[in-house]
Enzyme design. Structure first.
Site, PDB file in Angstrom:
ATOM      1  N   ASP A  43       0.859  -1.182   0.000  1.00 44.85           N
ATOM      2  CA  ASP A  43       0.000   0.000   0.000  1.00 44.85           C
ATOM      3  C   ASP A  43       0.902   1.242   0.000  1.00 44.85           C
ATOM      4  OD1 ASP A  43      -2.501   1.537   0.516  1.00 44.85           O
ATOM      5  OD2 ASP A  43      -1.576   1.867   2.477  1.00 44.85           O
ATOM      6  N   ASP A  56      -0.206   5.320   0.772  1.00 48.09           N
ATOM      7  CA  ASP A  56      -0.405   6.365   1.776  1.00 48.09           C
ATOM      8  C   ASP A  56      -0.455   5.783   3.183  1.00 48.09           C
ATOM      9  OD1 ASP A  56      -0.542   7.935  -0.435  1.00 48.09           O
ATOM     10  OD2 ASP A  56      -2.666   8.419  -0.264  1.00 48.09           O
ATOM     11  N   ASP A  69      -1.782  -0.521   5.981  1.00 45.55           N
ATOM     12  CA  ASP A  69      -1.961   0.179   7.257  1.00 45.55           C
ATOM     13  C   ASP A  69      -3.403   0.330   7.706  1.00 45.55           C
ATOM     14  OD1 ASP A  69      -2.331   2.120   5.039  1.00 45.55           O
ATOM     15  OD2 ASP A  69      -2.604   3.543   6.668  1.00 45.55           O
TER      16      ASP A  69
END
Length: 255
Positions: A5, A7, A192
């Site tokens: 991932d 951001d 996240d």
């Protein structure tokens, strides 16, 4: 193969910088381990970062798994987005008017809605596989909206402010597709936020990167057996430590 991932994971939440992960990125290049980006961004948005990271001809998973970005392949010609927009236009006016997708907005409106700069909003508007938008109706109409789209093979996912329509693919589907092409011995995935859980669970080893700005990922069954781990450090610093540690761990296991 490392699938990540962006951001809040590889990119810092505040600065969007990957520099804290530079040692791990260099190690991956040195060992010839492919890095596959997996993001909600469009191909148009991810292209610059892909080039900046020197990822060459490797694909990237874009639009939350709805499609793949392949360097050198022109965007804008995919049939998935046209199918989603056609399904929207086929809805009764009562339902259609309650959903305002990126395709219904100007770049300036998307910038105002998302906080992106207008240039970034223009890239976010260049959809190929999925349609994020705002729902402006009640729960009853939403159920009818979703049911009508489902009958046309269009799926919806809530994420933050947006309701995103797609043909049902996820980041995990993208991971499996790329893994089938590259045939890695081991797949490591890092994310996240809750929308990364399917990605983490599809990998051989998953890493939850600490992000104090995102909704927490609840304890997962795979953590009990060590197949999914968590970083102590935040964002790209945690990413860096996790990737270096796992590469070294796998090397020792193979010796």
């Amino acid at each position: 193969m490392v699938v990540s991932d962006l951001d809040g994971t590889l990119l810092d939440h505040e600065t969007y910088s990957w520099q804290a992960a530079a040692p791990a990125l260099a190690l991956l290049k040195q060992r010839g381990i492919p890095l596959i980006l997996a993001t909600s961004k469009t191909a148009a948005e991810v292209r610059g970062l892909h080039r900046e990271l020197g990822l060459g001809a490797l694909p990237a998973i874009v639009e939350n798994g709805a499609g793949l970005y392949r360097p050198g392949v022109a965007d804008g010609a995919e049939p998935g987005y046209a199918r989603i927009r056609a399904a929207l236009e086929a809805l009764p006016d009562r339902l259609r008017q309650r959903f305002r997708g990126f395709g219904d907005m100007t770049a300036a409106e998307i910038a105002e809605t998302t906080g992106l700069p207008e240039q970034g909003a223009a890239l976010a508007r260049r959809r190929e596989h999925s349609e994020p938008g705002l729902w402006m109706g009640g729960d009853g109409d939403l159920r009818a909206f979703l049911q009508a789209l489902d009958r046309q093979g269009i799926h919806a996912r809530h994420g933050g402010r947006f309701l995103t329509l797609s043909l049902g693919r996820t980041k995990a589907d993208g991971l499996r597709q790329v893994a089938a092409e590259l045939s890695p011995d081991t797949v490591i995935a890092l994310g996240d936020a809750p929308n990364d859980v399917d990605l983490l669970q599809a990998a051989d080893i998953g890493v939850i990167v600490r992000n104090d700005h995102a909704p927490a990922i609840a304890q997962l069954p795979e953590e009990a057996v060590g197949r999914i781990r968590r970083t102590k450090k935040i964002g790209p610093e945690g990413w860096n430590d996790a990737v270096i540690g796992l590469v070294q761990e796998l090397q020792k296991a193979g010796d």
